[in-house]
Every structure is written in structure tokens, then in C-alpha cells.
Design a protein around this motif. Sequence first.
Motif, PDB file in Angstrom:
ATOM      1  N   GLU A   5       0.855  -1.151  -0.061  1.00  0.00           N
ATOM      2  CA  GLU A   5       0.023   0.074  -0.009  1.00  0.00           C
ATOM      3  C   GLU A   5       0.978   1.210   0.073  1.00  0.00           C
ATOM      4  N   THR A   6       0.469   2.280  -0.858  1.00  0.00           N
ATOM      5  CA  THR A   6       1.072   3.551  -0.925  1.00  0.00           C
ATOM      6  C   THR A   6       0.022   4.664  -0.842  1.00  0.00           C
ATOM      7  N   ASN A   7       0.610   5.906  -1.081  1.00  0.00           N
ATOM      8  CA  ASN A   7      -0.446   6.999  -1.190  1.00  0.00           C
ATOM      9  C   ASN A   7      -1.428   6.828  -2.115  1.00  0.00           C
ATOM     10  N   ARG A   8      -1.054   5.869  -3.303  1.00  0.00           N
ATOM     11  CA  ARG A   8      -2.253   5.915  -4.438  1.00  0.00           C
ATOM     12  C   ARG A   8      -2.608   4.192  -4.309  1.00  0.00           C
ATOM     13  N   ILE A   9      -2.281   3.609  -3.552  1.00  0.00           N
ATOM     14  CA  ILE A   9      -2.689   2.112  -3.469  1.00  0.00           C
ATOM     15  C   ILE A   9      -3.184   1.660  -2.362  1.00  0.00           C
ATOM     16  N   PHE A  19     -15.582   0.639   1.810  1.00  0.00           N
ATOM     17  CA  PHE A  19     -15.329   0.832   0.465  1.00  0.00           C
ATOM     18  C   PHE A  19     -15.517   2.233  -0.002  1.00  0.00           C
ATOM     19  N   GLU A  20     -16.552   2.794  -0.008  1.00  0.00           N
ATOM     20  CA  GLU A  20     -17.113   4.146  -0.334  1.00  0.00           C
ATOM     21  C   GLU A  20     -16.075   5.032   0.202  1.00  0.00           C
ATOM     22  N   GLN A  21     -15.672   4.877   1.314  1.00  0.00           N
ATOM     23  CA  GLN A  21     -14.956   5.687   2.171  1.00  0.00           C
ATOM     24  C   GLN A  21     -13.600   5.926   1.583  1.00  0.00           C
ATOM     25  N   GLU A  22     -13.019   5.001   1.036  1.00  0.00           N
ATOM     26  CA  GLU A  22     -11.594   4.739   0.412  1.00  0.00           C
ATOM     27  C   GLU A  22     -11.779   5.437  -0.825  1.00  0.00           C
ATOM     28  N   VAL A  23     -12.768   5.119  -1.809  1.00  0.00           N
ATOM     29  CA  VAL A  23     -12.971   5.931  -3.122  1.00  0.00           C
ATOM     30  C   VAL A  23     -13.118   7.165  -2.883  1.00  0.00           C
ATOM     31  N   ILE A  24     -13.739   7.849  -2.090  1.00  0.00           N
ATOM     32  CA  ILE A  24     -14.187   9.253  -1.658  1.00  0.00           C
ATOM     33  C   ILE A  24     -12.712   9.662  -1.507  1.00  0.00           C
ATOM     34  N   ALA A  25     -11.928   9.142  -0.560  1.00  0.00           N
ATOM     35  CA  ALA A  25     -10.380   9.660  -0.126  1.00  0.00           C
ATOM     36  C   ALA A  25      -9.624   9.828  -1.276  1.00  0.00           C
ATOM     37  N   PHE A  26      -9.646   8.826  -2.353  1.00  0.00           N
ATOM     38  CA  PHE A  26      -9.051   9.166  -3.525  1.00  0.00           C
ATOM     39  C   PHE A  26      -9.646  10.350  -4.628  1.00  0.00           C
ATOM     40  N   LEU A  27     -11.005  10.244  -4.464  1.00  0.00           N
ATOM     41  CA  LEU A  27     -11.523  11.232  -5.467  1.00  0.00           C
ATOM     42  C   LEU A  27     -11.110  12.740  -4.808  1.00  0.00           C
ATOM     43  N   ASN A  28     -10.993  12.811  -3.757  1.00  0.00           N
ATOM     44  CA  ASN A  28     -10.602  14.277  -3.249  1.00  0.00           C
ATOM     45  C   ASN A  28      -9.032  14.460  -3.112  1.00  0.00           C
ATOM     46  N   GLY A  32      -5.599  11.082  -7.219  1.00  0.00           N
ATOM     47  CA  GLY A  32      -6.491   9.784  -7.493  1.00  0.00           C
ATOM     48  C   GLY A  32      -5.926   8.591  -6.901  1.00  0.00           C
ATOM     49  N   GLY A  33      -6.196   7.429  -7.388  1.00  0.00           N
ATOM     50  CA  GLY A  33      -5.426   6.283  -6.896  1.00  0.00           C
ATOM     51  C   GLY A  33      -5.963   5.017  -7.472  1.00  0.00           C
ATOM     52  N   ILE A  34      -5.679   3.556  -6.696  1.00  0.00           N
ATOM     53  CA  ILE A  34      -6.060   2.338  -7.107  1.00  0.00           C
ATOM     54  C   ILE A  34      -6.612   1.590  -6.052  1.00  0.00           C
ATOM     55  N   ILE A  35      -7.664   0.924  -5.990  1.00  0.00           N
ATOM     56  CA  ILE A  35      -8.102   0.091  -4.948  1.00  0.00           C
ATOM     57  C   ILE A  35      -7.879  -1.457  -5.458  1.00  0.00           C
ATOM     58  N   TYR A  36      -7.201  -2.260  -5.035  1.00  0.00           N
ATOM     59  CA  TYR A  36      -7.388  -3.704  -5.248  1.00  0.00           C
ATOM     60  C   TYR A  36      -8.098  -4.544  -4.532  1.00  0.00           C
ATOM     61  N   VAL A  37      -9.134  -5.162  -4.991  1.00  0.00           N
ATOM     62  CA  VAL A  37      -9.965  -6.027  -4.260  1.00  0.00           C
ATOM     63  C   VAL A  37      -9.611  -7.364  -4.210  1.00  0.00           C
ATOM     64  N   GLY A  38      -9.354  -8.112  -3.272  1.00  0.00           N
ATOM     65  CA  GLY A  38      -8.880  -9.679  -3.471  1.00  0.00           C
ATOM     66  C   GLY A  38      -7.094  -9.618  -3.100  1.00  0.00           C
ATOM     67  N   ILE A 115      -4.065  10.410   2.839  1.00  0.00           N
ATOM     68  CA  ILE A 115      -2.915  11.037   3.636  1.00  0.00           C
ATOM     69  C   ILE A 115      -2.087  10.041   3.630  1.00  0.00           C
ATOM     70  N   GLY A 116      -1.128  10.019   3.143  1.00  0.00           N
ATOM     71  CA  GLY A 116      -0.124   8.809   3.393  1.00  0.00           C
ATOM     72  C   GLY A 116      -0.734   7.627   2.615  1.00  0.00           C
ATOM     73  N   SER A 117      -0.649   6.406   3.316  1.00  0.00           N
ATOM     74  CA  SER A 117      -1.432   5.350   2.977  1.00  0.00           C
ATOM     75  C   SER A 117      -2.586   4.707   3.565  1.00  0.00           C
ATOM     76  N   SER A 118      -3.259   5.975   3.961  1.00  0.00           N
ATOM     77  CA  SER A 118      -4.578   5.511   4.735  1.00  0.00           C
ATOM     78  C   SER A 118      -5.646   6.802   4.513  1.00  0.00           C
ATOM     79  N   LYS A 119      -6.776   6.452   4.667  1.00  0.00           N
ATOM     80  CA  LYS A 119      -7.828   7.778   4.600  1.00  0.00           C
ATOM     81  C   LYS A 119      -7.815   8.468   5.870  1.00  0.00           C
ATOM     82  N   GLU A 120      -8.381   9.605   5.677  1.00  0.00           N
ATOM     83  CA  GLU A 120      -8.474  10.682   6.827  1.00  0.00           C
ATOM     84  C   GLU A 120      -9.697  11.296   6.980  1.00  0.00           C
ATOM     85  N   ARG A 121     -10.438  11.647   7.793  1.00  0.00           N
ATOM     86  CA  ARG A 121     -11.798  12.430   7.742  1.00  0.00           C
ATOM     87  C   ARG A 121     -11.070  13.910   7.559  1.00  0.00           C
ATOM     88  N   MET A 122     -11.928  14.734   6.677  1.00  0.00           N
ATOM     89  CA  MET A 122     -11.837  16.039   6.623  1.00  0.00           C
ATOM     90  C   MET A 122     -12.416  16.777   7.588  1.00  0.00           C
TER      91      MET A 122
END
Length: 450
Positions: A5-9, A19-28, A32-38, A115-122
Motif C-alpha cells: 500500500e502507498t499513497n495511491r494504492i 469501501f466508499e470511504q476509500e473511494v472518496i478519499a482518492f476522489l478528493n 487519485g488512486g487504485i483500490i485492489y479487491v482480493g 493522507i499517506g497510505s490511509s484515509k482520513e476524515r476531513m
Amino acid sequence: MQNTETNRIENKEQLNEDFEQEVIAFLNYKEGGIIYVGIDKNGQVVGVENNDLTQLQIKDRIKNNIQPSTLGLFDVTVETIDNKEIIKVIISSGTEKPYYLRKKGRTPEGCYIRIGSSKERMTERMIEEMFARRIKNSLKEIESPRQDLTFRQLKIHYEGNGMILNDNFARNLNLLTDEGKYNYNAYLLADENNISIKLVKYLGTNKMELIENQEYGYCCLITATQRILDRLTAENTVYAKIEYNGRKEVEMIDSKALKEAVINAMVHSDYTLTTTPIIELYSDRIEITSGGGLPQGLSQEEFLEGVTAPRNKELIRVFKDVDLIENIGSGVLRILDAYDKSCFKFMDHFLRVSFKYKENPFEYDEKTDKKTTKKTDKKTTKKIKVKPQEKDVLNFCKDAKTLKEITTYFGFKDISTFKKNYINPLLEKGTLQLTIPEQPKNRNQKYISK
């Protein structure tokens, strides 16, 4: 294989409630970024059991649970790693930030950022500042200069890809303003508009002597794009040489890179300006220029790494629907597979890509042949027509081939004449068949011998 995992993975073992929270974090997030499921948090591939169902769930949750509209901002594909299928969700940086959970609203409980390799609330302040920077002059909110629009061409393009546009297509494709009027996206995709896409040709390496000035606009942007691509295919010389072990070919311009450059110019150009894309052909190169420069907040380095920040997400969605775009964010990387970074020129208000023509690599061989034998017609450069026998066409089509692949192999430029003289008779005899017989004009149509 390990997928760190990185700032974009972001890795997810399975589709879970955040899941939606992770998507929103990349949209903001600006990249952007990439989510791998599996793939689990340790980077180990575990796979997805039912990827078809999971893909449908992912698309449904992103479309229905996140605001503003995410249309054209994400892509979902399946990849195989270590013999296990995983799902890759590519998310572009959004143009209408901040994005948020529909049920929570534009609040700290609904807004996230990477932020970094994780999502944070704004925080409230972060939300307010991001909202203030939002680009309000988007095509979605600009009213079309005409409201008497028709969309016959757009419907044909969708039908050619097996999709039917229903009565609600304008709203589903975001072709309406909040007031319910046709917006500028609709204007660009309508049967008639006032958008001119120019293709000009010069005699030399500069603009001193103009020999051709064509306009391909004033119609649905998809139609204009396909006409330009067809014209450039005709311009793109294929150097060829037939030898005892087969046919060798080298394109004057890499066709995949050329297609990506044209489509990028069409969907990323800033149509709020007075300029539109222009294609210029010189004696030694082709240049494709689009207006608007880089999208706001995207650096040259990020652009060249394939980071996406779509300027016209609704256009991207439509181009992807009709199979002109394969995967979001792949265009620049495809170009850089064939050319180096110097082919891009970044300007304040424009972006230009320039492809130098390749020289004929078989020219020396041809000159040598002329000195050593009079039978020079057995070896050829460029597209020399080789009249095929029926068996030649059928042998070449043992594996399914497109009409372009067939005509290119036999050295024919006039596709319609070749189809009439060679393909249609074989179809009538039943020795050659369509791979999509129920849709003869489907752009993905191929031919295979029985």
C-alpha cells in the motif's frame, strides 16, 4: 507477489463496509488512486470468488452512494495475479471536490481524503477550502447555446456497441444542467453544433506553405473523432517488406499512440475556451494540440506518470461506453510506450503532442535488390497491393481478424473496395463468417474462416 500500500494504492481482502470511504478519499486526493479487491493488507493475493457479482456491486455502490456524480471518474477491471483473479478499481482525482457519502452529506462524517497510505476524515475547514476551489465553470453547468438538439448519431454509436439509449439518456449521461436544460456536453455530442475540429497539412517542416485545410467538426464529437482517426489511418504509411519467412511491417507513426493522442485531445480539451483541438501534418511530423493546458492541480511529472484529473468526465464516460477509451489513465502511458517524454510540450493554455515520422527501414534493402536482381517486384516497400487468392484470405483468417488487419496484411488502402471484391464473396459462399453476425456493422467485428 506482494502489492504494498502507498499513497495511491489501497488493498482490500474483500468488499467491505468502508469501501466508499476509500473511494472518496482518492476522489478528493490530487492524484487519485487504485483500490485492489482480493489483496490483503499484507500485500498477499487472496483472490475474488465471484468477480462478476463483485464488479457489479462496486459500480453500483460508487454510483449510488457518493456525491457529486462520479460519472467518468472510475474504471473497474479484472486482473490475474499469481493465478488468482483480483479486481482493480482505478479512481481519478475528481473535478467537483469535495466528494462525500450521500447519506452523511458534505460534513466531516461524510468527507475523506488520502493522507499517506490511509484515509482520513476531513475537517470543516478543509471541506470549506476545497469547496471554494471547485471549478464551477464545468461543461455540465454551462447551458447549451441551442436547445433544439438531436442525438441520432450518438444513439447509433451506442447501438453499435450493443447498448440502447432509453428516454432518460440525457439525464443518465449528465447532459442536463441542474435546471433540466441541455448543457455543453449535450451540445458537443449532438448531431449538429458549431464546434470545428481542424486538420491542416503543410508542404514542409514549417507553416509557410499550406496545402490542405479540412474541418471535421459541426457534428457529434464521437463521429468527428472517428472521421479524423480514419483520415490519419490513411495518412499513416506502413512500410512493408515481403520475405520468405513472412511480411515485415513498420508504421510511419505508431498507430496506438496516435489514436490515444487524438482521443486525449478530444476529451480533455477545455471547451470553455474559444479554441478546439487541431491536428497539423508536416513533412516530418504530426502535431496534435488541445486547449486548456494541464488540468488544475496536476503537475507535469504526475501527468507523465499516468495520474489522471479528468477535465470533462462526462465526455470520458461516453467515449468509454462506445469503446474509444479502454481504461481510464492508460492513454499517456500508451503514448510513452512508443515515444519518449519529449513528445509532449506543456504550455500555459495548451498541450501539444508531436510524433516524428519514422523513416523507411527497408529502403536500403530495396536499393540493394535493384543492383543484384531485376525481379525487384518480389520484394516491396510501403503498401504494395498483393492480389490475394481466396485461399490466402481464408488462411490468414484462421484466427479472427478485423477488416483493417486483413487489408493491411495484403497491402490495400481502399477498405471498402477490398471488402466488396474479396470479403463479401467469401461471406456469400459461407467460407468466411462474422464473429458478431447479429451486428454486421459493429466496430468490434472480425472475420474468421470456417
